[in-house]
Design an enzyme around this catalytic site. Structure first.
Site, PDB file in Angstrom:
ATOM      1  N   LYS A 221       0.860  -1.189   0.000  1.00 24.83           N
ATOM      2  CA  LYS A 221       0.000   0.000   0.000  1.00 24.83           C
ATOM      3  C   LYS A 221       0.888   1.227   0.000  1.00 24.83           C
ATOM      4  CE  LYS A 221      -4.504   1.161   0.709  1.00 24.83           C
ATOM      5  NZ  LYS A 221      -5.632   0.620  -0.077  1.00 24.83           N
TER       6      LYS A 221
ATOM      7  N   THR B 216      -4.451  -4.806   1.619  1.00 25.11           N
ATOM      8  CA  THR B 216      -3.744  -3.524   1.670  1.00 25.11           C
ATOM      9  C   THR B 216      -4.501  -2.503   2.514  1.00 25.11           C
ATOM     10  OG1 THR B 216      -4.748  -2.681  -0.380  1.00 25.11           O
ATOM     11  CG2 THR B 216      -2.702  -3.955  -0.583  1.00 25.11           C
TER      12      THR B 216
ATOM     13  N   PHE C  28      29.688  27.692 -16.039  1.00 25.50           N
ATOM     14  CA  PHE C  28      29.704  26.436 -16.790  1.00 25.50           C
ATOM     15  C   PHE C  28      30.508  26.674 -18.055  1.00 25.50           C
ATOM     16  CE2 PHE C  28      27.446  23.088 -19.442  1.00 25.50           C
ATOM     17  CZ  PHE C  28      28.151  22.043 -18.850  1.00 25.50           C
TER      18      PHE C  28
END
Length: 329
Positions: free
Chosen positions: A23, A83, A193
């Site tokens: 579950k 469940t 970068f």
């Protein structure tokens, strides 16, 4: 109860049949849970504990056991724990748990599953914290946090996962992971970068100074899984402190890539918490695109817009060997 990692021939086989059920999305809340106190403080964070006045979790249960095979192969449900029963079981057990951490609760309820239902061979419990923020109210000396009113938070949350099995001498923690998920951080400058591969497919310009926006999940494991439970607060690593380390390193480090940034965060986490065995990351690059940088009278000001899809991501894991290697250089 004995807590250790199996290392002998009883370790789960990689060619074992996949067979489990469970579950998920079990939302469970507890008021006035045990406070987390006595946490060791670190330079990067003011966090020293939490009241746990509201303790909320989004829980996932996964059960394993050979006796569940007939439910798959023959439609025989005589050994199946429904469940819906799992959901009710979790709701009940949070009222019995007297600890203060996500991982501690998962260990507790997982152990209760194994002790209650003999047909379960192993159970994997995981949960994301459902965080709440204290709301400020007027007090005698200005505004102070209310102990009654909270706001549902959309900020980062703690994560935990525990895999419990039946060992020869009692229940065993086979695997354990802690984490903090959903960090979203923006640094207005001090990130770059550059120097990446340039070929006929490259259209991205190098950026010496960019506004960097990342989302980040950080996960860690302990050398001794019992430390994850929080029974000894001095050995417990709170998600809030790992979050704060990420923020401080992001502020301090002029990184040339997200890879560089998460490596530096990992080194700091391992340095601060010698009880940890590994730290790992999943990062997502959501960096805004620059529209203008020519705003009169404001040298660093920029106009930015959302990036288009797709977005880049990075995954990386580290262990104490990385810290030792860094120290030897």
């Amino acid at each position: 109860m004995s807590y250790s990692k199996e290392t002998d021939d009883d370790t789960r086989s990689t060619d074992r049949r996949t067979m489990n059920y469970g579950k998920e999305k079990i939302a469970v809340y507890r008021t006035y849970a045990t406070p987390l106190e006595g946490v060791r403080t670190i330079p990067e964070s003011s966090f020293d504990g939490r009241d746990n006045t509201l303790f909320g979790l989004d829980v996932r249960v996964q059960l394993e056991g050979e006796e569940f095979l007939p439910s798959f192969s023959e439609g025989d449900n005589s050994m199946v724990v429904a469940t819906d029963t799992m959901k009710n079981f979790v709701h009940h057990q949070i009222g019995e748990y007297d600890g203060a951490t996500v991982e501690g609760f998962l260990d507790f309820v997982g152990s209760q599953f194994l002790e209650t239902y003999s047909q379960i061979d192993a159970v994997k419990m995981s949960a994301n914290e459902l965080p709440f923020d204290e709301r400020p109210i007027p007090g005698d000396e200005g505004f102070e946090p209310s102990d009654l009113v909270f706001r549902v938070s959309d900020n980062e949350s703690a994560f935990g996962e525990m895999y419990l099995d039946r060992g020869q001498d009692g229940l065993v923690v086979e695997d354990q992971t802690s984490g903090v998920t959903g960090l979203e951080l923006v640094k207005v400058n001090g990130s770059s970068f550059t120097d990446y591969v340039q070929d006929e497919y490259t259209t991205l310009p190098e950026r010496e100074d960019r506004t960097l926006y990342i989302s980040l999940d950080v996960f860690w494991t302990y050398e001794d899984s019992e430390d994850a439970l929080g029974m000894d607060p001095q050995r417990y690593v709170p998600a809030e402190q790992v979050r704060d380390i990420a923020q401080v390193v992001f502020h301090e480090v002029d990184s040339n890539s997200i890879q560089d940034l998460i490596y530096q965060i990992g080194l700091r986490v391992l340095r601060r918490f010698p009880q940890l065995e590994t730290v790992s990351f999943e990062a997502n690059n959501r960096t805004w695109l620059e529209v203008r940088d020519d705003i009169e009278g404001a040298e660093k000001a920029r106009v930015l817009k959302e990036p288009p899809r797709p977005t880049g991501y990075q995954q990386f894991s580290m262990n104490r060997g990385d810290l030792d290697e860094e120290a030897s250089q």
